[in-house]
Design a protein around this motif. Sequence first.
Motif, mmCIF file in Angstrom:
data_model
loop_
_atom_site.group_PDB
_atom_site.id
_atom_site.type_symbol
_atom_site.label_atom_id
_atom_site.label_comp_id
_atom_site.label_asym_id
_atom_site.label_seq_id
_atom_site.Cartn_x
_atom_site.Cartn_y
_atom_site.Cartn_z
ATOM 1 N N PRO A 144 -22.667 52.724 13.445
ATOM 2 C CA PRO A 144 -21.762 51.836 12.687
ATOM 3 C C PRO A 144 -21.343 52.414 11.340
ATOM 4 N N LYS A 145 -22.212 53.201 10.708
ATOM 5 C CA LYS A 145 -21.881 53.782 9.407
ATOM 6 C C LYS A 145 -20.691 54.718 9.511
ATOM 7 N N ARG A 146 -20.681 55.569 10.535
ATOM 8 C CA ARG A 146 -19.590 56.527 10.684
ATOM 9 C C ARG A 146 -18.285 55.816 11.032
ATOM 10 N N ALA A 147 -18.387 54.751 11.822
ATOM 11 C CA ALA A 147 -17.199 53.984 12.179
ATOM 12 C C ALA A 147 -16.550 53.387 10.938
ATOM 13 N N VAL A 148 -17.368 52.796 10.079
ATOM 14 C CA VAL A 148 -16.854 52.190 8.850
ATOM 15 C C VAL A 148 -16.293 53.257 7.921
ATOM 16 N N ILE A 151 -9.170 62.130 -3.122
ATOM 17 C CA ILE A 151 -10.439 61.867 -3.796
ATOM 18 C C ILE A 151 -10.601 60.374 -4.046
ATOM 19 N N LEU A 152 -9.539 59.722 -4.547
ATOM 20 C CA LEU A 152 -9.585 58.278 -4.792
ATOM 21 C C LEU A 152 -9.839 57.513 -3.499
ATOM 22 N N THR A 153 -9.171 57.953 -2.433
ATOM 23 C CA THR A 153 -9.356 57.316 -1.129
ATOM 24 C C THR A 153 -10.791 57.467 -0.647
ATOM 25 N N GLY A 154 -11.346 58.681 -0.772
ATOM 26 C CA GLY A 154 -12.720 58.914 -0.338
ATOM 27 C C GLY A 154 -13.718 58.089 -1.116
ATOM 28 N N CYS A 155 -13.546 58.023 -2.433
ATOM 29 C CA CYS A 155 -14.460 57.226 -3.263
ATOM 30 C C CYS A 155 -14.384 55.744 -2.892
ATOM 31 N N SER A 156 -13.166 55.254 -2.661
ATOM 32 C CA SER A 156 -12.993 53.851 -2.281
ATOM 33 C C SER A 156 -13.595 53.570 -0.908
ATOM 34 N N ALA A 157 -13.424 54.525 0.018
ATOM 35 C CA ALA A 157 -14.028 54.369 1.342
ATOM 36 C C ALA A 157 -15.550 54.361 1.241
ATOM 37 N N GLY A 158 -16.088 55.203 0.354
ATOM 38 C CA GLY A 158 -17.531 55.237 0.152
ATOM 39 C C GLY A 158 -18.060 53.929 -0.403
ATOM 40 N N ALA A 159 -17.316 53.352 -1.357
ATOM 41 C CA ALA A 159 -17.718 52.067 -1.923
ATOM 42 C C ALA A 159 -17.703 50.987 -0.848
ATOM 43 N N THR A 160 -16.654 50.990 -0.026
ATOM 44 C CA THR A 160 -16.556 50.006 1.067
ATOM 45 C C THR A 160 -17.691 50.191 2.061
ATOM 46 N N GLU A 161 -17.928 51.432 2.430
ATOM 47 C CA GLU A 161 -18.990 51.740 3.392
ATOM 48 C C GLU A 161 -20.347 51.279 2.884
ATOM 49 N N SER A 162 -20.588 51.457 1.587
ATOM 50 C CA SER A 162 -21.907 51.129 1.037
ATOM 51 C C SER A 162 -22.243 49.649 1.219
ATOM 52 N N PHE A 163 -21.260 48.778 1.048
ATOM 53 C CA PHE A 163 -21.508 47.346 1.183
ATOM 54 C C PHE A 163 -21.876 46.974 2.614
ATOM 55 N N VAL A 164 -21.314 47.709 3.573
ATOM 56 C CA VAL A 164 -21.550 47.388 4.977
ATOM 57 C C VAL A 164 -22.875 47.962 5.479
ATOM 58 N N SER A 193 -12.404 52.830 6.993
ATOM 59 C CA SER A 193 -12.095 52.439 5.617
ATOM 60 C C SER A 193 -11.329 53.546 4.894
ATOM 61 N N ASN A 194 -11.606 54.817 5.223
ATOM 62 C CA ASN A 194 -10.847 55.909 4.616
ATOM 63 C C ASN A 194 -9.386 55.833 5.043
ATOM 64 N N ASP A 195 -9.143 55.526 6.301
ATOM 65 C CA ASP A 195 -7.773 55.382 6.782
ATOM 66 C C ASP A 195 -7.086 54.205 6.086
ATOM 67 N N PHE A 196 -7.798 53.084 5.942
ATOM 68 C CA PHE A 196 -7.227 51.897 5.298
ATOM 69 C C PHE A 196 -6.842 52.172 3.851
ATOM 70 N N PHE A 215 -24.410 52.449 -3.155
ATOM 71 C CA PHE A 215 -23.022 52.511 -3.617
ATOM 72 C C PHE A 215 -22.723 53.883 -4.215
ATOM 73 N N TRP A 216 -23.571 54.339 -5.145
ATOM 74 C CA TRP A 216 -23.318 55.617 -5.803
ATOM 75 C C TRP A 216 -23.431 56.777 -4.822
ATOM 76 N N ARG A 217 -24.387 56.690 -3.882
ATOM 77 C CA ARG A 217 -24.539 57.771 -2.909
ATOM 78 C C ARG A 217 -23.271 57.932 -2.085
ATOM 79 N N HIS A 218 -22.739 56.856 -1.546
ATOM 80 C CA HIS A 218 -21.557 56.931 -0.692
ATOM 81 C C HIS A 218 -20.287 57.186 -1.498
ATOM 82 N N PHE A 219 -20.234 56.644 -2.708
ATOM 83 C CA PHE A 219 -19.081 56.864 -3.584
ATOM 84 C C PHE A 219 -18.873 58.354 -3.819
#
Length: 292
Positions: A74-78, A105-118, A82-85, A163-167
């Motif tokens: 599920p982590k890889r799916a998110v 870079i902004l997209t990746g960081c945002s995807a990481g933040a989204t992923e972390s919550f899930v 989320s990076n595409d979104f 959050f920081w790890r995935h960001f």
Amino acid sequence: MATDQRKPLPFVANFAAGAIAGVSEILTFYPLDVVKTRMQLETGKAKHGMVGTLSSIVREEGSRLVPPLLLEAPKRAVKFASNDFWGKTYMGLSGESKMTQQLSILTGCSAGATESFVVVPFELVKIKLQDKSSTFAGPIDVVKQVIKKEGPLGLYAGMEATFWRHFWWNGGYFGCIHQVRGMLPPAETQQGQLFNNFVSGSVGGFVGTAVNTPFDVVKSRIQGTAKVPGVAPKYNWTYPALMTIMREEGPAALYKGFLPKVLRLAPGGGVLLLVVEFTLGVFRKALGPPYL
């Protein structure tokens, strides 16, 4: 139809491609993730190296590692969905027709933040099961025990560190992919495109790992340490915990588990991107125009 005129694939396609890629990467490199966690949970001077830790895990535990392995998909799916979104969102807001280095870079960081919550509950369960001293019967037992002792919010222990790890990992990973793709010779065949994806994904995996390992060490410590009622946890918030580890164990301790981690996530990052792009290509052919 030209590549830049194709209709973007729906969210579910990117989600499914991420899950398929995640399973492929996990089946190939997962044992190194267990080694990484063991080394990060070990305080003080490391007693075992990567090879010794890996051999003892395979010899003594075997199939006990299967349940936490299943939590990785599920982590890889998110991650990729989320990076595409966020990529589509930021390109729309900025008016850019193509992805730029800054937006990637902004997209990746945002995807990481989204992923972390899930993924925090999945990460917590995985860390608990990967701990050598674990007495849990499986993922469901971890969830039951944590909720019983700490309530539902106990499943989100280490949220800030996650959050920081995935960001930082996703920012480095996707930002580097964009940069490396621009430096590689244009692919003239499908095999060449897959090779370029593997190379750029591998470099991105290395950079992301180099940037985020200290945050991963802290996350493992926070999620792996049992909470005692009435006692303040030694590792709680990310940046104070970074300073505590540096002070007590030295700066090198912030990179515990780096070798197995980078051996997994550098080529693993290449496998992820390769399989995602290949799977998305299959989806485009199956759906036909205007996606093709």
